[in-house]
Design an enzyme around this catalytic site. Sequence first.
Site, short mmCIF file in Angstrom:
data_model
loop_
_atom_site.label_atom_id
_atom_site.label_comp_id
_atom_site.label_asym_id
_atom_site.label_seq_id
_atom_site.Cartn_x
_atom_site.Cartn_y
_atom_site.Cartn_z
N HIS A 28 0.75 -1.37 0.12
CA HIS A 28 0.05 -0.38 -0.06
C HIS A 28 1.22 1.26 -0.25
O HIS A 28 1.03 1.51 0.98
CB HIS A 28 -1.07 0.29 1.04
CG HIS A 28 -2.02 -1.22 1.32
ND1 HIS A 28 -1.29 -2.35 1.53
CD2 HIS A 28 -3.14 -1.07 1.29
CE1 HIS A 28 -2.71 -3.24 1.51
NE2 HIS A 28 -3.66 -2.18 1.85
N HIS A 261 -4.03 3.41 -3.61
CA HIS A 261 -4.01 2.98 -1.73
C HIS A 261 -3.67 2.34 -1.63
O HIS A 261 -2.76 1.68 -0.99
CB HIS A 261 -5.58 2.85 -1.86
CG HIS A 261 -5.87 2.76 -0.46
ND1 HIS A 261 -5.92 1.67 0.08
CD2 HIS A 261 -6.13 3.55 0.50
CE1 HIS A 261 -6.11 1.28 1.39
NE2 HIS A 261 -6.50 2.72 2.04
N GLU A 408 -16.64 -4.34 24.93
CA GLU A 408 -16.09 -5.16 24.53
C GLU A 408 -14.75 -5.18 24.06
O GLU A 408 -13.10 -5.59 24.20
CB GLU A 408 -17.00 -6.95 24.85
CG GLU A 408 -17.76 -7.01 25.63
CD GLU A 408 -19.64 -6.65 25.64
OE1 GLU A 408 -20.53 -6.21 25.87
OE2 GLU A 408 -19.10 -5.44 25.14
N HIS A 470 -27.58 -15.39 24.91
CA HIS A 470 -26.94 -15.18 25.88
C HIS A 470 -26.34 -16.88 26.14
O HIS A 470 -25.56 -16.64 27.29
CB HIS A 470 -27.72 -14.25 27.38
CG HIS A 470 -27.68 -13.15 26.83
ND1 HIS A 470 -27.75 -12.37 26.41
CD2 HIS A 470 -27.18 -12.30 28.14
CE1 HIS A 470 -28.26 -11.13 26.42
NE2 HIS A 470 -27.57 -10.87 27.31
#
Length: 655
Positions: A28, A261, A408, A470
């Site tokens: 890149h 890019h 998280e 859950h």
Amino acid sequence: MDTKAIEATALSIRSLSMDAIQKANSGHPGLPLGAAELAAVLYGEVMKHNPADSKWVDRDRFVLSAGHGSMLAYSILHLAGYKVSMDDIKSFRQVGSKCPGHPEFGDTDGVECTSGPLGQGVAAAVGMAVAESMLAAKFNTPKHTIVDHYTYALVGEGCLEEGVSSEACSLAGNMKLNKLIVFYDENKISIDGNTDITFTDNIEQRYLSYGWNVFRGSMYNVKEIADLVATAKREGTKPSLIILKSTIGKGAPKAGTADVHGAPLGEEGCKEAKKALGLPENEQFYVVPEAYKYFEEKRKEWAQAQADWQKTFDAWAAENPELAKKWKAYWNQEQTGEAALPEYKVGDKLATRDASGKALNTMADRYEWLVGGSADLQGPNKTKVNKDDGTYSPENRKGRTIEYGIREFAMSQVMSGINLHGGLRAFGATFFVFTDYFRPSLRVAALAKIPNIYVLTHDSIYVGEDGPTHQPIETLASVRCMPNVQMLRPGDAEESAIAWEMAVASKDHPVLMTFTRQAIAVYEKADKDWKNTVRKGAYVVQEGSDSPDITILASGSEVEMSLKAAALVPNKKIRVVSVMDKNLFEAQDDAFRAKIMGNTKRVVVAEAGCRQGWEGYAKKEDCFTIDRFGMSGPANKVAEALGFTPECLAKVLAR
């Protein structure tokens, strides 16, 4: 500032980057060509570092969060004098190279972390800034400052689009991490074109809302970059975002477009770029002589800066011998206190999450450098560190309990940053099923050999009323298949304490521990040396005989279930084995595994998760597992509805 030398350095970065990428025919070029000035200013004029000692504890840290632009890092590390040779540069992206496609911690001298997929690098930088502030509060004295460094990161649009950067930067603002400075390479280009097709956020307003300072400047005004950093340091009550307007692929024929890019410029493209930049068109891997000369002088300054710090440190250590002793223990991860693990007797009933909470605090007593917290589940996870240090905050940098909020993914990366920084060891906690939220970070931690500790409660269908969203089913199997990850599922309170000892002992891999919500009984162990045996992954809980009719391999709460089920089938000799770490058990030699299994006629597996991974041990009909999603209801009713009870297991055993 030696502006001419900085410009020569930036030009050399562009030269090395385009040639290395072209030689590899992969890479890149856009970012290193577009952001070369920033690297030159940072490593030449701004950062406190010493290439002769890349592990100097009070160095500034730099994280290339936009890791695809790795040649920017390798080029400046080479020029500055780190252990990155020209041959290393020329072997960019080749097998075994010190210059891999993306920065990898441990592969390249001077690379602070495996930045991984976009956004994760800046999140790790947040953790490094947290660690710096904690250690400064703990060890600096009114007379001597031995911890005083900054953490820098470079992000692009891709990093800012990924959600983990939002999580982490929001947390950083809340924590007022004033020694975190992030540069945004604002070139408005991604692989598919101009970022306006998908990304029109007002980044300045976004970061102001996070509680950051925000500054703007040009990537190509080197004095302005240095001045903006100085301003950010003066405004030292918040983290800072410095937005630098740039041109992706600066100097290349298609500069400013998506074409530069993520693909080599091509031989003609390199020649045209070199011509436009004033580089020798036909010379490969050219470095402007002034750049080498500039860093040769700089290395003398940096060596002196570290020597001056060492004098301060030595004076501090002489005046504060107890603190100096702790400093050594923190950085070497040595024991700082004495504390015995909780003791239990057979028949005691408690959830293993409660046992984990008690063991955690034993570890916190033994090891002052253990810090961490939960993703807004401190109560359910049982992760409060019951010490006088309190909760980490802008007002209390000594706090050992970290409130991560419902983040998280960021939590996991911040843990990685803390652990990579050194001097501390971080744990984080949530429900087991939410492993899916931080899985990308877990993978990078495993790849980079970072010993993160994860406390994961509510480990099965016995979560109950919260229902299938859950209740983890496939989670155990999916974590176990990840290389270099240790997955511990203790079966009772005693095993939970040993699991914590095993987790803290890890030096080169993340450890996940799962714990129950429901209470389960402490059981008698047939193996009287089980505390040592289990550290090999499994041990015999109930002997049965040397040649049992059935050996049950169980983990977690299913060990107790297996004992109950075996009692319902008295006409068979049944051995029960607790497999706390399936992968570790499998890694042992044949003799050990044969001893644990016994000369059995049949193997039955009992685990509250999917069958995958156990097929090599038992026939499909002998895998007492759960291969469907759960349901909502009281835990015992859910188990009955799914046919996951001791009575149902006994029917399998009786066949």
